[in-house]
Design a protein around this motif. Structure first.
Motif, mmCIF file in Angstrom:
data_model
loop_
_atom_site.group_PDB
_atom_site.id
_atom_site.type_symbol
_atom_site.label_atom_id
_atom_site.label_comp_id
_atom_site.label_asym_id
_atom_site.label_seq_id
_atom_site.Cartn_x
_atom_site.Cartn_y
_atom_site.Cartn_z
ATOM 1 N N ASN A 1 -11.802 2.148 7.907
ATOM 2 C CA ASN A 1 -12.982 2.258 8.713
ATOM 3 C C ASN A 1 -14.026 3.262 7.609
ATOM 4 O O ASN A 1 -13.579 3.674 6.802
ATOM 5 C CB ASN A 1 -12.820 3.369 9.727
ATOM 6 N N CYS B 1 -5.127 11.799 9.771
ATOM 7 C CA CYS B 1 -4.479 10.391 9.795
ATOM 8 C C CYS B 1 -3.170 10.791 10.416
ATOM 9 O O CYS B 1 -2.945 11.775 11.068
ATOM 10 C CB CYS B 1 -4.057 10.228 8.204
ATOM 11 N N GLY C 1 -8.820 10.204 7.164
ATOM 12 C CA GLY C 1 -8.510 9.397 8.434
ATOM 13 C C GLY C 1 -9.431 9.302 9.334
ATOM 14 O O GLY C 1 -9.820 10.399 9.866
ATOM 15 N N LEU C 2 -10.241 8.503 9.542
ATOM 16 C CA LEU C 2 -11.397 8.052 10.329
ATOM 17 C C LEU C 2 -11.003 7.415 11.679
ATOM 18 O O LEU C 2 -11.740 6.259 11.690
ATOM 19 C CB LEU C 2 -12.420 7.548 9.670
ATOM 20 N N GLY C 3 -10.178 7.900 12.532
ATOM 21 C CA GLY C 3 -9.780 7.437 13.585
ATOM 22 C C GLY C 3 -10.785 8.135 14.860
ATOM 23 O O GLY C 3 -11.645 8.762 14.685
ATOM 24 N N SER D 1 -17.593 6.693 1.542
ATOM 25 C CA SER D 1 -16.360 6.237 2.095
ATOM 26 C C SER D 1 -15.268 5.586 1.382
ATOM 27 O O SER D 1 -15.943 4.550 0.630
ATOM 28 C CB SER D 1 -16.724 5.320 3.459
ATOM 29 N N ASN E 1 -8.834 5.575 0.148
ATOM 30 C CA ASN E 1 -7.662 6.447 -0.144
ATOM 31 C C ASN E 1 -8.208 7.727 -0.678
ATOM 32 O O ASN E 1 -9.312 7.893 -1.219
ATOM 33 C CB ASN E 1 -6.415 5.761 -0.840
ATOM 34 N N SER F 1 -10.471 6.473 4.477
ATOM 35 C CA SER F 1 -9.738 5.872 5.413
ATOM 36 C C SER F 1 -9.598 4.224 5.371
ATOM 37 O O SER F 1 -10.591 3.731 4.670
ATOM 38 C CB SER F 1 -10.619 5.835 6.813
#
Length: 308
Positions: free
Chosen positions: A39, A67, A10-12, A46, A49, A36
């Protein structure tokens, strides 16, 4: 001792603002890759999933889940099934039962599971707990009000069921008071205000009760503009304690006694490393249970729709 091979899932905003800098500054970790769906991280492998990530990098020992809470359980369960240690952003899941299942699985597999509460790592929280320990608490007022457009811009997930709404920041305050106040705290009354176009509340008022009838009142609001309020005001038989700025500043009878820079996430990663190496759990759900009780028992009102 070799660094822990870790991946971020999760790259928020919170991962970029807090997790990545904290990992970069901690020699106990090597960031191997990120997963992610939307992203990528420049210079780091990267993947869309966790399944693809772990297939490509079997050397990964631990994952840090940044996430959204609605999908956290399935991802955490998969990581544990692959014998990976797991660190969970707050809240640790969408439901209490989800987290209970993760605890059982981690215990059975002797893996580390860390349900993090970053606000407990604020500089003044432990000093406040120590100061309160020898005093009789008479009342507690929590005021946690912020502008959702500043702190969660464009994050539609927070308005969906399981996203907590105003309890996403409000649970930070609850994580602090469940650390510094006598236990148990129980919910006596709650009112939750839902925008007509949202599935989670934009504001809430809670009345809690501690041992001996200790009154604890909390106000959470996502509609604050101007100065933001993250305060806990505690009256005792021997003076008044005020925690402000999310627990990073402490005043006693108007005199500042603690103020320090933000090291909340750095402290979390410092705590996670020994959990991984010793294969231990750290899962405290006191704050999460209070939020669940508020959703279960609170009165609901409908307010104006939320417009980003």
């Amino acid at each position: 001792m070799s660094p822990i091979q870790l991946a971020i899932i999760g790259l928020g905003k919170i991962a970029r603002d807090q997790h990545l800098p904290s990992l970069a500054a901690n020699p106990n970790y090597h960031l191997v890759a990120v997963a992610s769906p939307h992203n990528k991280l420049d210079g780091t492998p990267s993947y869309p999933n966790i399944e693809t990530l772990l297939r490509e990098h079997p050397e990964i020992e631990a994952v840090s889940l940044c996430c959204t809470p609605q999908v956290r359980y399935e991802i955490a369960r998969y990581a544990l099934e692959q014998n990976k240690h797991v660190m969970l952003e707050k809240p640790p899941g969408a439901t209490l039962n989800e987290v209970a299942g993760l605890v059982d699985m981690a215990q059975q597999r002797q893996l580390a599971l860390f349900a993090t509460w970053h606000s407990r790592e604020a500089a003044a929280v432990e000093p406040a707990r120590e100061w309160l320990a020898g005093r009789t608490i008479r009342s507690v007022q929590v005021t946690w009000k912020e502008d959702v457009r500043v702190w969660h811009p464009g994050q539609a997930w927070i308005w969906k069921a399981g996203g907590l709404g105003v309890f996403d920041p409000g649970i930070n305050a609850l994580s602090i008071i469940t650390r510094i106040l006598p236990q148990p705290l129980v919910l006596k009354d709650a009112e939750l205000h839902f925008p007509s176009n949202c599935e989670t509340p934009i504001a809430a008022e809670l009345t809690l009760q501690g041992p001996g009838g200790l009154p604890v009142r909390a106000e959470f609001d996502f509609r604050q503009t101007g100065p933001q309020s993250w305060d806990i005001d505690i009256e005792t038989d021997d003076g008044r304690l005020l925690l402000s700025k999310g627990g990073s500043v402490m005043h006693v009878d108007g005199k500042q006694t603690v103020s320090a820079p933000d090291r909340e996430y750095a402290n979390l990663y410092a705590r996670f490393a020994p959990l991984v190496r010793e294969r231990r759990l750290d899962v405290d759900l006191a704050a999460f249970r209070l939020v669940a009780d508020a959703f279960m028992c609170g009165r609901r009102s409908v307010v104006d729709p939320f417009i980003e």
